[in-house]
Design a protein around this motif. Structure first.
Motif, PDB file in Angstrom:
ATOM      1  N   GLY A 386       0.827  -1.210   0.000  1.00  5.15           N
ATOM      2  CA  GLY A 386       0.000   0.000   0.000  1.00  5.15           C
ATOM      3  C   GLY A 386       0.856   1.253   0.000  1.00  5.15           C
ATOM      4  N   LEU A 387       0.226   2.360   0.330  1.00  5.31           N
ATOM      5  CA  LEU A 387       0.908   3.657   0.286  1.00  5.31           C
ATOM      6  C   LEU A 387       1.700   3.882   1.566  1.00  5.31           C
ATOM      7  CD1 LEU A 387      -2.033   5.749  -1.195  1.00  5.31           C
ATOM      8  CD2 LEU A 387       0.049   5.004  -2.394  1.00  5.31           C
ATOM      9  N   LYS A 388       2.920   4.349   1.378  1.00  3.40           N
ATOM     10  CA  LYS A 388       3.757   4.677   2.533  1.00  3.40           C
ATOM     11  C   LYS A 388       3.387   6.064   3.037  1.00  3.40           C
ATOM     12  CE  LYS A 388       7.515   1.958   0.582  1.00  3.40           C
ATOM     13  NZ  LYS A 388       7.676   2.102  -0.882  1.00  3.40           N
ATOM     14  N   ALA A 389       3.717   6.313   4.299  1.00  5.50           N
ATOM     15  CA  ALA A 389       3.202   7.484   5.028  1.00  5.50           C
ATOM     16  C   ALA A 389       3.036   8.762   4.198  1.00  5.50           C
ATOM     17  CB  ALA A 389       4.092   7.756   6.234  1.00  5.50           C
ATOM     18  N   VAL A 390       4.131   9.221   3.589  1.00  9.06           N
ATOM     19  CA  VAL A 390       4.052  10.509   2.884  1.00  9.06           C
ATOM     20  C   VAL A 390       3.077  10.411   1.710  1.00  9.06           C
ATOM     21  CG1 VAL A 390       5.364  12.174   1.509  1.00  9.06           C
ATOM     22  CG2 VAL A 390       6.322  11.280   3.634  1.00  9.06           C
ATOM     23  N   ASP A 391       3.163   9.292   0.960  1.00  7.19           N
ATOM     24  CA  ASP A 391       2.248   9.099  -0.168  1.00  7.19           C
ATOM     25  C   ASP A 391       0.818   8.890   0.307  1.00  7.19           C
ATOM     26  OD1 ASP A 391       4.287   9.349  -1.977  1.00  7.19           O
ATOM     27  OD2 ASP A 391       4.700   7.183  -2.028  1.00  7.19           O
ATOM     28  N   LEU A 392       0.705   8.225   1.468  1.00  9.61           N
ATOM     29  CA  LEU A 392      -0.619   7.951   2.005  1.00  9.61           C
ATOM     30  C   LEU A 392      -1.367   9.259   2.314  1.00  9.61           C
ATOM     31  CD1 LEU A 392      -1.482   5.138   4.456  1.00  9.61           C
ATOM     32  CD2 LEU A 392      -2.158   7.435   5.088  1.00  9.61           C
ATOM     33  N   PHE A 393      -0.653  10.201   2.942  1.00 13.84           N
ATOM     34  CA  PHE A 393      -1.316  11.469   3.244  1.00 13.84           C
ATOM     35  C   PHE A 393      -1.494  12.321   1.984  1.00 13.84           C
ATOM     36  CE2 PHE A 393      -0.560  10.219   7.569  1.00 13.84           C
ATOM     37  CZ  PHE A 393      -1.674  10.720   8.228  1.00 13.84           C
ATOM     38  N   ARG A 394      -0.607  12.101   1.017  1.00  9.60           N
ATOM     39  CA  ARG A 394      -0.808  12.802  -0.254  1.00  9.60           C
ATOM     40  C   ARG A 394      -2.103  12.302  -0.900  1.00  9.60           C
ATOM     41  NH1 ARG A 394       4.391  12.346  -2.778  1.00  9.60           N
ATOM     42  NH2 ARG A 394       5.032  14.207  -1.649  1.00  9.60           N
ATOM     43  N   ALA A 395      -2.335  10.995  -0.773  1.00  9.25           N
ATOM     44  CA  ALA A 395      -3.573  10.432  -1.330  1.00  9.25           C
ATOM     45  C   ALA A 395      -4.799  10.955  -0.579  1.00  9.25           C
ATOM     46  CB  ALA A 395      -3.527   8.913  -1.276  1.00  9.25           C
ATOM     47  N   VAL A 396      -4.628  11.210   0.709  1.00 10.11           N
ATOM     48  CA  VAL A 396      -5.739  11.822   1.464  1.00 10.11           C
ATOM     49  C   VAL A 396      -5.997  13.224   0.917  1.00 10.11           C
ATOM     50  CG1 VAL A 396      -6.530  12.629   3.721  1.00 10.11           C
ATOM     51  CG2 VAL A 396      -5.232  10.495   3.555  1.00 10.11           C
ATOM     52  N   ARG A 397      -4.883  13.936   0.700  1.00 11.90           N
ATOM     53  CA  ARG A 397      -4.980  15.311   0.178  1.00 11.90           C
ATOM     54  C   ARG A 397      -5.660  15.305  -1.201  1.00 11.90           C
ATOM     55  NH1 ARG A 397      -5.704  20.042   0.318  1.00 11.90           N
ATOM     56  NH2 ARG A 397      -4.306  21.740  -0.269  1.00 11.90           N
ATOM     57  N   GLU A 398      -5.324  14.261  -1.980  1.00 16.95           N
ATOM     58  CA  GLU A 398      -5.903  14.172  -3.337  1.00 16.95           C
ATOM     59  C   GLU A 398      -7.252  13.483  -3.335  1.00 16.95           C
ATOM     60  OE1 GLU A 398      -2.698  12.148  -5.228  1.00 16.95           O
ATOM     61  OE2 GLU A 398      -1.466  13.960  -5.410  1.00 16.95           O
ATOM     62  N   LYS A 399      -7.752  13.211  -2.158  1.00 16.23           N
ATOM     63  CA  LYS A 399      -9.095  12.638  -1.982  1.00 16.23           C
ATOM     64  C   LYS A 399      -9.223  11.227  -2.539  1.00 16.23           C
ATOM     65  CE  LYS A 399     -11.774  16.439  -0.725  1.00 16.23           C
ATOM     66  NZ  LYS A 399     -12.977  16.382   0.058  1.00 16.23           N
ATOM     67  N   LYS A 400      -8.084  10.584  -2.785  1.00 19.87           N
ATOM     68  CA  LYS A 400      -8.156   9.187  -3.175  1.00 19.87           C
ATOM     69  C   LYS A 400      -8.482   8.342  -1.949  1.00 19.87           C
ATOM     70  CE  LYS A 400      -4.924   9.747  -6.962  1.00 19.87           C
ATOM     71  NZ  LYS A 400      -3.476   9.899  -7.170  1.00 19.87           N
ATOM     72  N   ILE A 401      -7.946   8.787  -0.830  1.00 17.77           N
ATOM     73  CA  ILE A 401      -8.333   8.149   0.436  1.00 17.77           C
ATOM     74  C   ILE A 401      -9.390   9.031   1.078  1.00 17.77           C
ATOM     75  CG2 ILE A 401      -7.514   7.632   2.767  1.00 17.77           C
ATOM     76  CD1 ILE A 401      -4.861   6.739   1.457  1.00 17.77           C
ATOM     77  N   LYS A 402     -10.513   8.412   1.418  1.00 14.13           N
ATOM     78  CA  LYS A 402     -11.671   9.179   1.917  1.00 14.13           C
ATOM     79  C   LYS A 402     -11.817   9.074   3.424  1.00 14.13           C
ATOM     80  CE  LYS A 402     -13.367   9.661  -2.381  1.00 14.13           C
ATOM     81  NZ  LYS A 402     -13.428  10.972  -3.027  1.00 14.13           N
ATOM     82  N   ALA A 403     -11.229   8.001   3.970  1.00 12.65           N
ATOM     83  CA  ALA A 403     -11.373   7.815   5.418  1.00 12.65           C
ATOM     84  C   ALA A 403     -10.031   7.380   5.971  1.00 12.65           C
ATOM     85  CB  ALA A 403     -12.426   6.752   5.715  1.00 12.65           C
ATOM     86  N   ILE A 404      -9.635   7.972   7.092  1.00 10.42           N
ATOM     87  CA  ILE A 404      -8.367   7.574   7.705  1.00 10.42           C
ATOM     88  C   ILE A 404      -8.554   7.429   9.208  1.00 10.42           C
ATOM     89  CG2 ILE A 404      -7.539   9.971   7.881  1.00 10.42           C
ATOM     90  CD1 ILE A 404      -4.697   8.749   7.307  1.00 10.42           C
ATOM     91  N   TRP A 405      -7.925   6.393   9.722  1.00  9.57           N
ATOM     92  CA  TRP A 405      -7.959   6.151  11.171  1.00  9.57           C
ATOM     93  C   TRP A 405      -6.525   6.291  11.668  1.00  9.57           C
ATOM     94  CZ3 TRP A 405     -10.480   1.167  13.696  1.00  9.57           C
ATOM     95  CH2 TRP A 405     -10.476   1.312  15.101  1.00  9.57           C
ATOM     96  N   ILE A 406      -6.296   7.301  12.491  1.00  9.01           N
ATOM     97  CA  ILE A 406      -4.961   7.580  13.029  1.00  9.01           C
ATOM     98  C   ILE A 406      -4.926   7.102  14.469  1.00  9.01           C
ATOM     99  CG2 ILE A 406      -3.334   9.416  13.634  1.00  9.01           C
ATOM    100  CD1 ILE A 406      -4.767  11.059  11.333  1.00  9.01           C
ATOM    101  N   MET A 407      -3.940   6.272  14.791  1.00  5.57           N
ATOM    102  CA  MET A 407      -3.858   5.746  16.154  1.00  5.57           C
ATOM    103  C   MET A 407      -2.551   6.147  16.813  1.00  5.57           C
ATOM    104  SD  MET A 407      -5.216   1.871  15.553  1.00  5.57           S
ATOM    105  CE  MET A 407      -6.382   1.549  14.222  1.00  5.57           C
ATOM    106  N   ALA A 408      -2.658   6.775  17.957  1.00  7.14           N
ATOM    107  CA  ALA A 408      -1.512   7.004  18.852  1.00  7.14           C
ATOM    108  C   ALA A 408      -0.361   7.762  18.201  1.00  7.14           C
ATOM    109  CB  ALA A 408      -1.004   5.676  19.405  1.00  7.14           C
ATOM    110  N   THR A 409      -0.689   8.668  17.313  1.00  2.00           N
ATOM    111  CA  THR A 409       0.384   9.480  16.744  1.00  2.00           C
ATOM    112  C   THR A 409      -0.179  10.806  16.246  1.00  2.00           C
ATOM    113  OG1 THR A 409       2.220   9.528  15.163  1.00  2.00           O
ATOM    114  CG2 THR A 409       0.214   8.416  14.451  1.00  2.00           C
ATOM    115  N   ASN A 410       0.733  11.691  15.901  1.00  6.32           N
ATOM    116  CA  ASN A 410       0.401  13.102  15.728  1.00  6.32           C
ATOM    117  C   ASN A 410       0.989  13.604  14.404  1.00  6.32           C
ATOM    118  OD1 ASN A 410      -0.551  15.602  16.481  1.00  6.32           O
ATOM    119  ND2 ASN A 410       0.691  15.756  18.347  1.00  6.32           N
TER     120      ASN A 410
END
Lengths: 908, 440
Positions: A386-410
């Protein structure tokens, strides 16, 4: 009053120290969830734990002080409204289902953390990769460890740290590269210091652009230019070859030496070229190379300085290459050694917490996919990374990822180009955050907030840097409605219809399944993996409770994988987990950082940790004494650069990159190279208005590991033109609307705020009264002081209960010390002299103030140290310890004690 | 044959001059002193404690009749010895009863007279000034038998009188024309604190009020005070403390050049070189005097010249004011209002009754107002007189010498210019005197 003792592990760095916790319960149960807990925890080092043998650092020693209700997230919240667990879980399930149905599993992502326990990690990974069917699960370990993971996998065929802590002590040459061990792995540093004291012939080389506290014990410091590490190790490989130091016998257990040597010679053929590329004196390079060439028992410990690079994987392999070439691996006192950042980064890697792993050190090969599918009894297993951290959030920014669950980090603080993370989360359709802290920069964006257990409540296992799995044990009941992370994930999994696969009743249930998977078809016939803990795959609840720390591999069948002892190291049999069973040299072509310096951004911005804080300070800042050593975000700059850019020590500066900017306090020091800046990574928007360095860091990643280049961002610096500076100490928290520079520093019984602004304040007293008003009560007495010539204004609010708050403002940075004022907040009554002295900021002369805290463990200040050194004629750190106890607990202030000692003896 | 020195005025300035003279030239003169009051000399500034009952008159006498005898000084005291003329041609002093005393040198020390408001009823019985022991005795008498006192004037004397009368058990109201008490010594915050403290002692205040007239009963005993705003106060005793003016009646009559006071040179000589003048009756370089400290300096300079030594000159010095009300500490010197080119350092702890202000110009102290905590008054005052550059200690300044950083050595607090402070007569300050503080 009853009390009991439990052994557990520290929540902070990757050393993974054992802790002995004593919990004293008062007999009166607390009546409501918000009240002060009816227990008291004291911690000390566990003498029996092989990681620390009883030692603890300052942060670890202060752990009990963080086990408090303050700041905790106590109830689930949906859209900001407090709710019950059913509703919260129901909301998550419903939205996940809807998004998955409409956009497919790839539209959902998890972002996990090295703070999670292995059991939490395991179920999160299993849910996402095994049942939701996406590999978009990554972890903040990506930011710290993933380059080391890649290097290990390329060289050894598996993510294996070959060494153990004993090797650090048994080496004759210890190289610490890209690691400020003194501050980031303090207990290991103590062990090394002790080893050096008993065996002065142990040579220690520190390789770091900065002269860090770690250099205190170094025989040689190579202050190489930022990002040039692979030139150095390629140069070393070339040198070893020309000196005839290659271990030809060992090469038979490896493949690819010739290609690696060719690349090395191309990058750094000789000492001169190496010295030139690294901008280090030739003699020093030769010294290092000769020591390496001549010392069999060599350990090269590396950490974020190597990993956080656009060439981090290559840098790791350039180190491993030198060890393979000399056969210095799998032997006591001879190994490359990745020092892990987080308490359970390795545990996360073991279960497959990274997007490019599957589970239990298996990858996305058809065989592994089949194996894990059968084990988990699923037919929806993700089949590709899957997408690695930086790419993963880029995909969130590009709305490819619509839902994210963040656990125990900032991530809003810790990821590079962090302002983009903010934008991504604020635009994201559905954000779930599980955390133990209510207000973080990230929880601010949550649609659903889920209260997790904190360190003292959690139950499970962690794996430290030397592959040692230890129990983290529950000490007290959870606060409020907080739940274990594995429980929360399990509830969501069940809601999504995967109940059969998530039928866990306890952490132990998960651990044994994880242990079974590690041994599942782990043999010569199938796919032999070093990570095997099947010895523990049938633990009972009580056996799990009593589980003593152990190192993997720990296979059920000894013939396949032998358990390791200190004399019998992993890889000691020269078997590696590659297809061929041979270790692989990786040809490394040295390259500098991805973004190079230019006229607009002429300085290399480096980031890192400080001694007394952890990550984004959400927990360490609760232990007030940890906030005193470095209270503000700061930027270290070389004296010549300070002159060049017009920066005064102690003034404020704006640091800007192409991605963002921040304001930091200037620390002028020749420990930083000319042309470089160093800024700590810890400050958040909760603690500072403009101190988030993450906003500046370039979102450049290593092509193999996906780890960001947090150690090198082109930047510029200029004075922050403050027209006024100030600080406020207040019993109650206050806000300062419109003030550009605000740093919050929680103290004992007060909050300290450091303030500055570029726009002038017309009416000091009107503005300050507005700030301080919340601290006022009916019997408030105002004290004030104004010097119109020097542009100083000070005010204080005193009530019958003592000092409530005070403000000190000035046109210049000439504010008094905070330490004496801070002490007034714990006084029950103010004497007349105290009261007269408040706005002076100090008692009448002759009564000395302690000064800036140097030793956090015993609260010893700089002035006290200087005075005592002078008065008693102290000449060694040991004598200081005898007199003041400073430096005698965690020892991490010892380098600073030495500096103070030297300065005093210089000035008399 | 000794020269003859005649002194007109048996007060503090005149007698201090004689004391100084006796120190340096005990045998030079035959001395004759004319005094209107039938006493020896007493310390006028201690009348307030006598009124408040904290001291007795005996305790404030500085020169009893014996002293004059011992020093062979002829004291001619009492109303009939009031000097009515001076024949400057024949150098003779002429008293009311016709006594003539020749002089070689004449010293005029006639002091000042209290202002009496030019309003109807200002001569009624029970309307007093607060000037001499006679006034104090009358006030004490009134306090024993009567109830209501009105003090007109919220300056130093008025407040001391009001405090004394309250202590003696009277109901006291102070009528003050200005917005603030001690408006010639204090700024607004300090005078507010002062007013609050005095109110707490039971003194009432009518501020911003002009007195229109005094009304008496059939026996011409004052009974009421009518204010310009139409209000009316019961009054069995009225004390007018509305300032003083130099007593230059005689000097003017004998043709000495006078303006507000007798014009004197830096050697305390009037336009007639044989005639000297000291004290509240003089005007030196445009300035007249109301506080005691400059008088001591004048006495020393004058004695020096009478003794024929001629090496001292008088320079005006800044003086500090203190209110002689037990339990109320205030200290004021120099420019106390914020003026142009001046900066201020202010500290306030109102609840603790503390207010401090230092006025600074060119990094030198030019004004001091302390209320509630006056311990460091003299420390500031000395720095003001010596024009010390306060830059190195500015941060700690308002908190006092106890808060000076250890790094500041005494050498850094040296005067910025040679201050020739050997004799008070030659003391000077770079600070021009802009506010004269009058009392007594």
């Amino acid at each position: 009053m009853s009390s009991y003792e439990r052994k557990t592990t520290c929540a902070y760095c990757g050393v993974g120290c054992g802790i002995k916790a004593v919990v004293s319960h008062t007999d009166i149960p607390s009546r409501n969830e918000d009240s002060t807990p009816s227990f008291q925890i004291t911690v000390s080092g566990d003498e029996d734990h092989p990681a620390n043998y009883g030692r603890l650092c300052g942060k670890g020693s202060a752990l009990a002080e963080t086990a408090i209700p303050e700041g905790r997230l106590l109830q689930p919240r949906v859209n900001g409204q407090v709710t019950d667990w059913n509703t919260a879980i129901g909301t998550v399930v419903e939205r996940f289902k809807a998004i998955k149905d409409e956009h497919g599993p790839e539209a959902i992502a998890f972002y996990l953390s090295g703070q999670l326990l292995t059991e939490d990690y395991y179920v999160a990974n299993k849910l996402m990769k095994g049942f939701i069917g996406s590999s978009n699960v990554d972890t903040n370990s990506r930011l710290c460890m993933s380059s080391a993971v890649s290097a290990h996998k390329r060289a050894f065929g598996e993510d294996v740290v070959p060494g153990c802590y004993d090797d650090l002590e048994q080496a004759d040459l210890l190289i610490l590269t890209g690691s400020n061990t003194a501050w980031c792995h303090p207990v290991l540093f103590q062990r090394i210091r002790a080893a050096k004291a008993s065996r002065p012939e142990l040579k220690i080389v520190v390789i770091d652009p900065r002269r860090t506290a770690t250099c205190d014990i170094a025989d040689l410091h190579l202050a190489l230019a930022p990002g040039t590490d692979s030139f150095l190790f390629n140069g070393l490989l070339s040198y070893l070859h020309t000196q005839g130091k290659i271990n030809q016998d060992f090469l038979s257990a490896t493949e690819g030496f010739d290609a690696a040597l060719a690349s090395a010679r191309q990058s750094a053929p000789d000492i001169r070229q190496t010295a030139l590329a690294c901008d280090v004196d030739e003699q020093l390079v030769k010294q290092f190379f000769d020591w390496f060439a001549d010392t069999d028992k060599t350990v090269t410990a590396f950490s974020q300085g190597i990993n956080q690079s656009s060439r981090g994987s290559d840098k790791g392999n350039s180190i491993i290459n030198c060890h393979l070439a000399t056969g210095r691996i799998g032997k006591p006192g001879a190994t490359p050694f990745s020092l892990t950042g987080q308490p359970n980064a390795m545990g996360g890697r073991e279960v497959g917490g990274l997007a490019n792993q599957l589970a239990a050190h298996m990858d996305f090969t058809p065989e592994d996919i089949d194996r894990v599918s059968r084990f988990w009894a699923t037919d929806t297993l993700a089949t590709a990374p899957g997408l690695k951290a930086v790419d993963l959030f880029r995909a969130v920014r590009e709305k490819k990822i619509k839902a994210i669950w963040i656990m125990a980090t900032n991530p809003v603080v810790s990821l590079p180009d962090a302002n983009q993370i903010k934008a991504a989360l604020s635009d994201c359709d559905f954000v779930v955050v599980s955390d133990c802290i209510a207000e973080t920069d990230t929880t601010a964006f949550a649609d659903v907030l889920l209260p997790s257990e904190g360190w003292s409540e959690k139950d499970g296992t962690v794996t430290n840097s030397e592959r040692r799995i230890s129990r983290q044990r529950r000490l007290v009941d959870s606060i409020g409605k907080a739940k274990p992370d594995w429980w929360i994930i399990t509830q969501v999994a069940r809601g999504l219809g995967f109940g059969d696969a998530f039928d866990y009743g306890s952490a132990r249930d998960i651990f044994v399944e994880h242990a079974r998977l590690s041994g599942f078809e782990n043999n010569v016939q199938h796919h032999r993996r070093a990570f095997d803990i099947s010895l523990y795959d049938a633990l009972s609840e009580s056996e799990y409770d009593d589980l003593a720390p152990f190192q993997w591999p720990a296979p059920r069948n000894n013939a396949v994988n032998k358990p390791e002892t200190t004399s019998d190291r992993l890889f000691g049999d020269q078997f590696f987990y590659t297809t061929s069973g041979k270790a692989q040299f990786v040809p490394v072509l040295s390259e500098g950082p991805h973004n190079s310096l230019n006229s607009e951004y002429p300085l290399a911005l480096n980031t890192g940790r400080i001694r007394d804080q952890w990550h984004t300070m959400t927990r360490t800042s609760l232990a007030r004494r940890l906030n005193e050593h470095k209270p503000e975000p700061f930027v270290e700059i070389h004296p010549d650069d300070a002159v060049k850019y017009g920066l005064e020590p102690g003034s404020l500066a704006t640091v800007t990159s192409a991605f963002g900017s921040m304001i930091a306090r200037v620390e002028v020091t020749d420990t930083t190279r000319q042309g470089s800046l160093f800024v700590p990574m810890h400050w958040t928007e909760q603690m500072s208005s403009a101190g988030r360095v993450g906003a500046l860091v370039n979102p450049v990643v290593d092509p193999v590991s996906g780890q960001p280049e947090s150690k090198f961002t082109p930047a510029r610096i200029q004075p922050y033109r403050a027209t006024w500076h100030g600080f406020v100490l207040s019993h109650k928290p206050l806000t300062f609307p419109g003030v550009e520079y605000v740093v919050k520093v929680p103290g004992t019984a007060f909050f300290r705020y450091e303030l500055a602004g570029a726009s002038p304040i017309a009416e000091w007293n009107t503005v300050t009264k507005r700030w301080l008003e919340p601290a006022a009560t009916t019997d408030t007495h105002w004290l004030d002081f104004e010097d119109t010539q020097a542009h100083r204004y000070r005010a204080a609010v005193v009530t019958s209960e003592g000092l409530q708050c005070c403000v000190f403002l000035s046109a210049k940075i000439d504010l008094p010390e905070r330490s004496w004022l801070a002490g007034l907040f714990t006084k029950e009554t103010l004497s007349d002299e105290d009261r007269r002295s408040i706005l002076a900021g100090r008692p009448p002369s002759g009564t000395q103030t302690a000064g800036r805290t140097i030793c956090s463990c015993f609260g010893v200040g700089e002035n006290t140290l200087k005075d005592t050194i002078r008065e008693k004629g102290l000449s060694s750190v040991e004598q200081i310890g005898d007199c003041l106890k400073a430096g005698t607990n965690c020892g991490s202030c010892v380098p600073e004690l030495r500096t103070i000692l030297n300065n005093v003896s210089k000035t008399g | 044959m000794k020269q003859k020195l005649v002194v007109i005025g048996n007060g503090m300035a005149g007698m201090r001059t004689i004391e100084e003279l006796l120190k340096v030239a005990p045998e030079q003169y035959d001395i004759t002193v004319f005094g209107a009051e039938p006493y020896g000399n007493y310390n006028r500034i201690m009348l307030s404690p006598v009124l408040s009952g904290e001291m007795k008159f005996d305790e404030i006498i500085t020169h009893d009749l014996n002293w004059y005898k011992e020093h062979h000084i002829q004291l001619l005291a009492g109303q009939d010895k009031k000097v009515v003329a001076v024949d400057r041609g024949s150098q003779q002093v002429i008293a009311q009863d016709g006594t003539r005393v020749p002089y070689d040198r004449l010293l005029i020390a006639t002091g000042s007279n209290p202002n009496r408001l030019p309003i109807p009823g200002n001569t009624l019985k029970g309307v007093l000034a607060f000037r001499d022991i006679n006034d104090v005795e009358q006030m004490l008498q009134a306090a024993r038998t009567r109830k209501h006192a009105v003090v007109i004037g919220g300056g130093l004397l008025g407040l001391e009188a009001a405090n004394g009368l309250v202590k003696q058990g009277m109901n006291v109201t102070v009528i003050h024309h200005a917005q603030r008490l001690l408006n010639r010594q204090l700024d607004a915050p300090a005078s507010t604190l002062l007013q609050q403290a005095l109110e707490a002692r039971g003194i009432r205040f009518k501020m911003m009020t002009q007195t229109a007239s005094l009304e008496g009963d059939q026996q011409d005993q004052v009974q009421k005070v009518h204010c310009a705003d139409g209000s009316c106060l019961d009054a069995d005793l009225v004390v007018m403390a509305t300032g003083v003016r130099p007593n230059i009646e005689l000097a003017r009559a004998i043709g000495l050049h006078c303006e507000r006071g007798i014009i004197v040179s830096d050697t305390m000589q009037s336009f007639d070189p044989k005639i000297y003048a000291v004290g509240e009756c003089v005007q030196h370089r445009g300035e007249v005097f109301g506080l005691v400290a400059p008088l001591w300096d004048q006495a020393k300079v004058c004695a020096n010249h009478l003794a024929g030594m001629g090496d001292l000159t008088y320079r005006s010095i800044v003086v500090a004011t203190k209110l002689k009300v037990t339990g109320i500490n205030l200290y004021s010197a120099g420019i106390f209002r914020t003026a142009e080119h001046c900066e201020t350092v202010v500290y306030q702890d109102s609840a603790a009754g503390i207010y401090k202000k230092i006025v600074i110009r060119n990094q030198r102290i030019v004004g001091i107002v302390l209320y509630g905590d006056t311990d460091d008054g003299n420390w500031y005052f000395k720095m003001m007189q010596e024009a010390v550059d306060i830059t190195p200690l500015q941060e700690a300044l308002i908190f006092g010498p106890a808060y000076l950083p250890d790094t500041i050595s005494d050498s850094q607090l040296e005067p910025s210019a040679p201050a020739n402070y050997g004799g008070p007569g030659s003391a000077h300050s770079s600070t021009p005197k802009e506010d004269a503080h009058f009392t007594l």
